[in-house]
Design a protein around this motif. Structure first.
Motif, PDB file in Angstrom:
ATOM      1  N   LEU A 136       0.832  -1.205   0.000  1.00 14.89           N
ATOM      2  CA  LEU A 136       0.000   0.000   0.000  1.00 14.89           C
ATOM      3  C   LEU A 136       0.867   1.255   0.000  1.00 14.89           C
ATOM      4  O   LEU A 136       0.616   2.197  -0.748  1.00 14.89           O
ATOM      5  CB  LEU A 136      -0.892   0.013   1.242  1.00 14.89           C
ATOM      6  CG  LEU A 136      -2.261  -0.616   1.044  1.00 14.89           C
ATOM      7  CD1 LEU A 136      -3.022  -0.643   2.343  1.00 14.89           C
ATOM      8  CD2 LEU A 136      -3.033   0.164  -0.002  1.00 14.89           C
ATOM      9  N   ILE A 137       1.903   1.236   0.837  1.00 13.86           N
ATOM     10  CA  ILE A 137       2.831   2.368   0.867  1.00 13.86           C
ATOM     11  C   ILE A 137       3.438   2.552  -0.521  1.00 13.86           C
ATOM     12  O   ILE A 137       3.558   3.661  -1.032  1.00 13.86           O
ATOM     13  CB  ILE A 137       3.942   2.110   1.902  1.00 13.86           C
ATOM     14  CG1 ILE A 137       3.343   1.745   3.252  1.00 13.86           C
ATOM     15  CG2 ILE A 137       4.892   3.289   1.973  1.00 13.86           C
ATOM     16  CD1 ILE A 137       3.151   2.834   4.219  1.00 13.86           C
ATOM     17  N   ILE A 176       1.855   6.488  -6.907  1.00 13.37           N
ATOM     18  CA  ILE A 176       0.788   7.358  -7.399  1.00 13.37           C
ATOM     19  C   ILE A 176       1.123   8.828  -7.135  1.00 13.37           C
ATOM     20  O   ILE A 176       0.914   9.683  -7.988  1.00 13.37           O
ATOM     21  CB  ILE A 176      -0.559   6.986  -6.731  1.00 13.37           C
ATOM     22  CG1 ILE A 176      -0.980   5.579  -7.154  1.00 13.37           C
ATOM     23  CG2 ILE A 176      -1.647   7.982  -7.092  1.00 13.37           C
ATOM     24  CD1 ILE A 176      -1.298   5.412  -8.612  1.00 13.37           C
ATOM     25  N   THR A 177       1.672   9.139  -5.947  1.00 18.40           N
ATOM     26  CA  THR A 177       1.929  10.557  -5.660  1.00 18.40           C
ATOM     27  C   THR A 177       3.206  11.054  -6.339  1.00 18.40           C
ATOM     28  O   THR A 177       3.254  12.175  -6.808  1.00 18.40           O
ATOM     29  CB  THR A 177       2.057  10.827  -4.145  1.00 18.40           C
ATOM     30  OG1 THR A 177       2.937   9.862  -3.593  1.00 18.40           O
ATOM     31  CG2 THR A 177       0.727  10.764  -3.461  1.00 18.40           C
ATOM     32  N   LEU A 179       2.169   1.684  -3.359  1.00 22.14           N
ATOM     33  CA  LEU A 179       1.157   2.240  -4.260  1.00 22.14           C
ATOM     34  C   LEU A 179       1.046   3.749  -4.057  1.00 22.14           C
ATOM     35  O   LEU A 179       1.019   4.514  -5.021  1.00 22.14           O
ATOM     36  CB  LEU A 179      -0.198   1.578  -3.998  1.00 22.14           C
ATOM     37  CG  LEU A 179      -0.366   0.154  -4.533  1.00 22.14           C
ATOM     38  CD1 LEU A 179      -1.672  -0.451  -4.052  1.00 22.14           C
ATOM     39  CD2 LEU A 179      -0.327   0.172  -6.047  1.00 22.14           C
ATOM     40  N   VAL A 180       1.000   4.168  -2.793  1.00 22.95           N
ATOM     41  CA  VAL A 180       0.878   5.598  -2.504  1.00 22.95           C
ATOM     42  C   VAL A 180       2.064   6.352  -3.093  1.00 22.95           C
ATOM     43  O   VAL A 180       1.904   7.366  -3.779  1.00 22.95           O
ATOM     44  CB  VAL A 180       0.817   5.840  -0.981  1.00 22.95           C
ATOM     45  CG1 VAL A 180       0.835   7.328  -0.685  1.00 22.95           C
ATOM     46  CG2 VAL A 180      -0.424   5.203  -0.400  1.00 22.95           C
ATOM     47  N   LEU A 181       3.268   5.820  -2.871  1.00 24.10           N
ATOM     48  CA  LEU A 181       4.465   6.493  -3.386  1.00 24.10           C
ATOM     49  C   LEU A 181       4.418   6.612  -4.902  1.00 24.10           C
ATOM     50  O   LEU A 181       4.695   7.673  -5.464  1.00 24.10           O
ATOM     51  CB  LEU A 181       5.719   5.719  -2.951  1.00 24.10           C
ATOM     52  CG  LEU A 181       6.130   5.890  -1.506  1.00 24.10           C
ATOM     53  CD1 LEU A 181       7.312   5.001  -1.180  1.00 24.10           C
ATOM     54  CD2 LEU A 181       6.488   7.350  -1.239  1.00 24.10           C
ATOM     55  N   LEU A 191      -2.264  -3.376 -10.645  1.00 18.65           N
ATOM     56  CA  LEU A 191      -3.108  -2.465  -9.876  1.00 18.65           C
ATOM     57  C   LEU A 191      -3.078  -1.052 -10.444  1.00 18.65           C
ATOM     58  O   LEU A 191      -3.727  -0.153  -9.920  1.00 18.65           O
ATOM     59  CB  LEU A 191      -2.655  -2.449  -8.412  1.00 18.65           C
ATOM     60  CG  LEU A 191      -2.904  -3.742  -7.646  1.00 18.65           C
ATOM     61  CD1 LEU A 191      -2.285  -3.674  -6.266  1.00 18.65           C
ATOM     62  CD2 LEU A 191      -4.396  -4.017  -7.532  1.00 18.65           C
ATOM     63  N   GLY A 192      -2.330  -0.846 -11.512  1.00 23.10           N
ATOM     64  CA  GLY A 192      -2.328   0.458 -12.151  1.00 23.10           C
ATOM     65  C   GLY A 192      -1.227   1.359 -11.656  1.00 23.10           C
ATOM     66  O   GLY A 192      -1.287   2.569 -11.839  1.00 23.10           O
ATOM     67  N   ALA A 193      -0.220   0.814 -10.998  1.00 27.10           N
ATOM     68  CA  ALA A 193       0.857   1.643 -10.495  1.00 27.10           C
ATOM     69  C   ALA A 193       2.200   1.157 -11.024  1.00 27.10           C
ATOM     70  O   ALA A 193       3.220   1.244 -10.359  1.00 27.10           O
ATOM     71  CB  ALA A 193       0.857   1.653  -8.967  1.00 27.10           C
TER      72      ALA A 193
END
Lengths: 329, 305, 346
Positions: free
Chosen positions: C191-192, C198-199, C194-196, C283-285
């Motif tokens: 999850l981390i 995406i941002t 993914l966040v990284l 997942l698109g990342a």
């Protein structure tokens, strides 16, 4: 030796032409290849030899614990108390293992199950073989633990193996071995990993226990010191066969097979100063590819042509002392 | 035992604290949180007022303190997308994830452990080969692809199971099998190799020599020892549960936390995402603690260390 | 006389040990896994030369063509002015008919292709945008290859250095590192990550950085364990006594002892990196479209399953699985060969 006089002629265990082979992808490994011996009541037999000579497979065969496959007892008889163990079913063996014939294994550090208490493990054999109420099982276990000199046995019952010292654990293994008064107790290098004083104590303990119950002992070892101290008779094994067999006195005073002689020569002596210790050159032959003749031929100092042609028969050296060597014929 | 559990407990607590710190740092690094709530038409006053509400006028360590205080009280902020407290959104989605996780985990135990034991006992037989195949697929097939293939075969081709969603009881079959496969494979491998080691051990030999029959040897003496390695590695396997549930819930549109996380991610709903990360961590820590207790129960060497 | 023979006669290895040794020596090379891995590396290196089509561009008219070995479906349809609601399936409008046959008239019977047949032009079929699946898989190998090599190099080195330090110094260094490893397990890293991604943006560099977070602990733990054993070896003490610097002891005397294990761990970790990378891109990342990556290709085909278009998802997934299976089998083989002790670690 004090026990010698007490030995009666009643035979407890008779092994006849036992062969245990392992099937591997390089061919058949003849780990035990036609050994015969007998064991009388109250007697101690030593089986001596180098690592890999088939001692341990002999022990496992006697217990019928050879992992099958790959191993199999191909032929022979193991007659214990009238029953041929080779012919018995797994069920029938369950009743004999631990009660008539018992085992003490090499390594005290690994031979107890780490997740059960000492009490559980001692009681287990008693529960299997004796139909007595729960309460007496515990008492019996306690009694056996006291017999092997475990201090504070009562509280020790609740301990786990990792809470005990090596010598203490080995006593527990011994206690399990004698818990059902077996007729034959096999001790497979029971003292190799103990230090010398504890080793001596343990051997004395075994001797005392034997005296008490008149059981027969088979000592599997590579240590001639132990043999001299403990045994009445000795069988020397090499490459899956017994090469010499006789009383301790015969073997020590008159070693008749070159291998036995070499083994004894390589034991350091207290009273003689030597510059170099004697050692046997070479290695035992691979058991899946034994030479045609005598398997010791390649390392033998007195080898003859004949030795490479056929395996020698057993020759009688004196009464009760045999050796398999061409030199004797 | 108490000392061991206390140590584990402290460790769990430290872990939670560390994770909360990482989340806090990330939330600040990824930009001013006011961007989420305010738009370009907001005035400087709005901006400042929001700052006070969110505590952004205070130094970072105080902000972190506020964040922690809120989290302990169950206040994880407000979801941007759903405009309601994060905790209530999470609370809604939690049961689906727990259910999926529990079913998948049970399935993996029921398949992985017995198959692992049998593979070890019957080493080299067709059964062992089957076990190896199951393990190899579980270890190598990406779960998202495995899920899609199962979906295509059972839902599209055969039409015997619903392809996605959570309506009937049988909706859970495909996601649970997909998620469980990985664990089954992991358990199978661990149990098999542990069992082989155990069966080869001296104490098994001694147990046989005592006259214990082979059934009891395996079920009593060997089994408990063979459980130790899977428990040792439970941390790793549990950690993979999160990844698994993200992927599987996405593939099967399963309305749980994993899917919620992905939704929050692509909606840039950071408060919600934070909440999900914390929830997952909390779940992991609880599960790991339970495993630690079990571990101590199975292995006396831990209990009395 | 408590003499012990074992000290005098050097005990030869037992028959079983010798047999096991021979088995290990003669055990066959894992031919199939090595071949498949070779194929992946080859595809990655020479993608522009061997791929039959442009992986990022397709013609819409070629969309959803099945693999070469599948036949299509045709139907006889009546050409009409306007479709009637009830007979839609057996009719075709004049406008559409004229595209196929310029001479079509209302009332004609025309053979219409309802499902296109596979052709050797697109061996594994095409996706929903008409792009060649095979070419995309070949180019996808490139991404997997680059990502795994860089991740392994960077993440592995970090792990090794930390592991060396923790094992050698022990104490709080070790304690801290091990707690970090524990915490890494507890954090939902994916999850981390993914966040990284995406941002901070979907770039290769970010993805590799994120993947390094996943793999360093495995290396650190392994190396630490090895160092704990090696640092008490006589030759290390000797080096210490003779005044070698710590760095020298670590890298010249201790590190080489861990290489066998590291090779095995690295092989098995490549599989994990490939799985993680494909998960991110599923997942698109992952790497941004239209660059082909195996994971995102599987995602592309997901919605098309219901229409029976299975090949878009299946083949890239198969590529991932076969690559990872090969890595695992090869890794297991290496482990048996280089470091049988490792078996318990997995």
């Amino acid at each position: 030796m004090a026990t010698e006089t007490r030995i009666n002629t009643e035979t407890v265990l008779e092994v006849e032409d036992l062969r245990t082979y392992f099937r591997t992808r390089w061919g058949t490994v003849k780990a035990v290849d036609g050994i015969s011996f007998d064991l009388r009541k109250g007697e101690t037999l030593g089986i001596v030899g180098e690592s890999g000579c088939g001692k341990s497979v002999t022990m496992l065969s006697l217990m019928r614990l050879i992992p099958t496959p790959p191993g199999r007892i191909v032929s022979g008889k193991i007659i214990l108390d009238g029953d041929d163990l080779v012919q018995l079913s797994e069920n029938e063996l369950g009743k004999i293992r631990g009660s008539k014939i018992a085992l003490i294994i090499q390594d005290p550090m690994t031979s107890l199950n780490p997740v059960f208490t000492i009490g559980d493990q001692v009681e287990e054999a008693i529960k299997i073989h004796q139909d007595i109420p729960k309460r007496s099982v515990m008492e019996h276990a306690l009694q056996v633990l006291r017999k092997v000199n475990i201090p504070a046995a009562e509280s020790r019952m609740k301990d786990y193996p990792h809470q005990m010292s090596g010598g203490m654990r080995q006593r527990v293994v011994g206690a399990i071995g004698i818990s059902c008064q077996p007729k034959v107790l096999i001790a497979d290098e029971p003292t190799t990993s103990l230090d010398v004083t504890i080793q001596a104590q343990y051997l004395k303990l075994l001797k005392d226990l034997q005296k008490d119950s008149d059981m027969s002992l088979i000592f599997i070892t590579h240590d001639f010191g132990i043999v001299a101290k403990m045994c009445d008779r000795v069988a020397v094994m090499y490459a899956g066969r017994i090469v010499e067999h006789g009383s301790v006195r015969d073997i020590f005073n008159n070693p008749s097979h070159p291998y036995t002689a070499a083994l004894l020569a390589s034991v350091p002596k207290m009273d003689v100063d030597v510059d170099r210790l004697f050692s046997i050159e070479g290695q035992p032959p691979p058991l899946h590819n034994l030479p045609v003749g005598c398997s010791f031929a390649d390392r033998c100092p007195v080898v003859m042509d004949k030795c490479r042609e056929a395996y020698p028969n057993r020759s009688t050296v004196s009464d009760g002392h045999t050796a398999a060597c061409w030199k004797l014929e | 035992m108490q000392k061991y559990l206390a140590r584990r407990f402290v460790l769990a607590f430290v872990t939670l604290l560390a994770v909360s710190l990482i989340i806090f740092i990330m939330s600040r690094v990824s930009g001013d949180p006011r961007h989420i709530y305010l738009d370009d038409y907001s005035t400087q006053e709005d901006w400042d007022r929001m700052g006070v509400v969110l505590g952004l006028d205070k130094p970072y360590y105080q902000q972190y303190g506020l964040f922690l205080k809120g989290a302990i009280r169950g206040d994880l902020g407000e979801s941007v997308r759903e405009a309601r407290p994060v905790t209530s959104v999470i609370w809604e989605r939690l049961p689906a994830t727990l259910m999926l996780g529990a079913v998948a985990f049970t399935l993996s135990l029921l398949i992985g452990v017995p198959l692992g034991i049998l593979s070890a006992i019957k080493r080299g037989t067709p059964l062992d080969a089957l076990g190896k195949l199951v393990a190899l697929i579980g270890q190598s097939a990406p779960p998202f692809w495995l899920g899609i293939m199962l979906m295509f075969f059972f839902a599209v081709k055969l039409g015997v199971l619903p392809p996605y969603g959570k309506q009937d009881w049988n909706s859970i079959v495909l996601p649970a099998v997909t998620l469980g496969w990985y664990y089954a494979a992991a358990n199978l491998r661990l149990v098999r190799s542990a069992m082989l080691d155990v069966l080869d051990s001296e104490y098994i030999k001694l147990a046989r020599a005592k006259g214990v029959n082979s059934r009891t040897v395996i079920l009593k003496h060997a089994f408990r020892n063979a459980l130790i390695p899977p428990l040792t590695f439970a941390g790793v396997t549990l950690g993979a549960l999160v990844t698994g549930s993200l992927v599987v819930e996405t593939v099967f549109a399963w309305p749980g936390l994993g899917r919620l996380a992905i939704e929050a991610l692509f909606a840039f709903d950071y408060p919600l995402l934070q909440g999900v990360v914390i929830t997952f961590t909390l779940l992991y820590v609880i599960a790991a603690f339970i495993v630690d207790v079990l571990y101590a129960y199975v292995d006396p060497r831990i209990r009395y260390a | 006389m408590a003499a012990d023979l074992s000290g005098i006669i050097i005990a030869p290895p037992t028959t079983m040990a010798r047999a096991a040794g021979a088995y290990r020596k003669f055990r066959r090379w894992p031919v199939i896994p090595l071949f498949l891995l070779g194929l992946v590396v080859f595809a990655g290196l020479f993608a522009p030369l061997i791929s039959p089509h442009n992986p990022e561009k397709g013609e819409l008219k070629d969309r959803n063509i099945p693999p070469a070995w599948l036949g299509g479906e045709t139907a006889l349809k009546l050409v009409v002015e306007r479709l009637s609601i009830n007979d839609r399936g057996s009719q075709v409008t004049l406008r559409d008919a004229l595209v196929i046959n310029p001479n079509a008239k209302v009332g004609d019977q025309l053979v219409i292709v309802t499902k296109p047949a596979g052709s050797t032009k697109f061996l594994l079929g095409t996706d929903h945008l008409g792009r060649d699946v095979l070419s995309r898989i070949i180019y996808g190998a490139r991404i997997s290859l680059i990502v795994s090599i860089v991740t392994l190099g960077v993440g592995g080195s970090i792990g090794v250095v930390l592991g060396l330090a923790a094992g050698y110094y022990g104490g709080w260094v070790d304690e801290t590192l091990m707690r970090l490893v524990d915490i890494k397990l507890a954090i939902p890293l994916i999850l981390i990550a993914l966040v990284l991604v995406i941002t901070l943006g979907q770039s290769l560099a970010i993805i590799v950085t994120v993947l390094c977070l996943f793999i360093w602990p495995r290396f650190a733990r392994q190396v630490r364990g090895e160092v704990l054993q090696l640092k008490n070896m006589d030759y290390v003490s000797l080096a210490k006594v003779s005044g070698a610097s710590t760095a020298r002891i670590l890298f010249i005397h201790i590190f080489p002892g861990t290489i066998n294990t590291l090779i095995v761990v690295a092989t098995l970790q490549v599989g994990i990196v490939i799985l993680l990378e494909s998960t991110l891109s599923f997942l698109g990342a992952g790497v941004p479209p239209p660059t082909p990556a195996w994971g995102s290709m599987v995602a592309d085909g997901r919605d098309k399953l219901a229409g029976g278009v299975w090949w878009i998802s299946t083949f890239p997934g198969l590529a991932i699985m076969l690559t990872v299976v090969s890595l695992n089998l090869f890794g297991d083989w290496l482990r048996d060969k280089l470091d049988p002790r490792l078996r318990q670690m997995e």
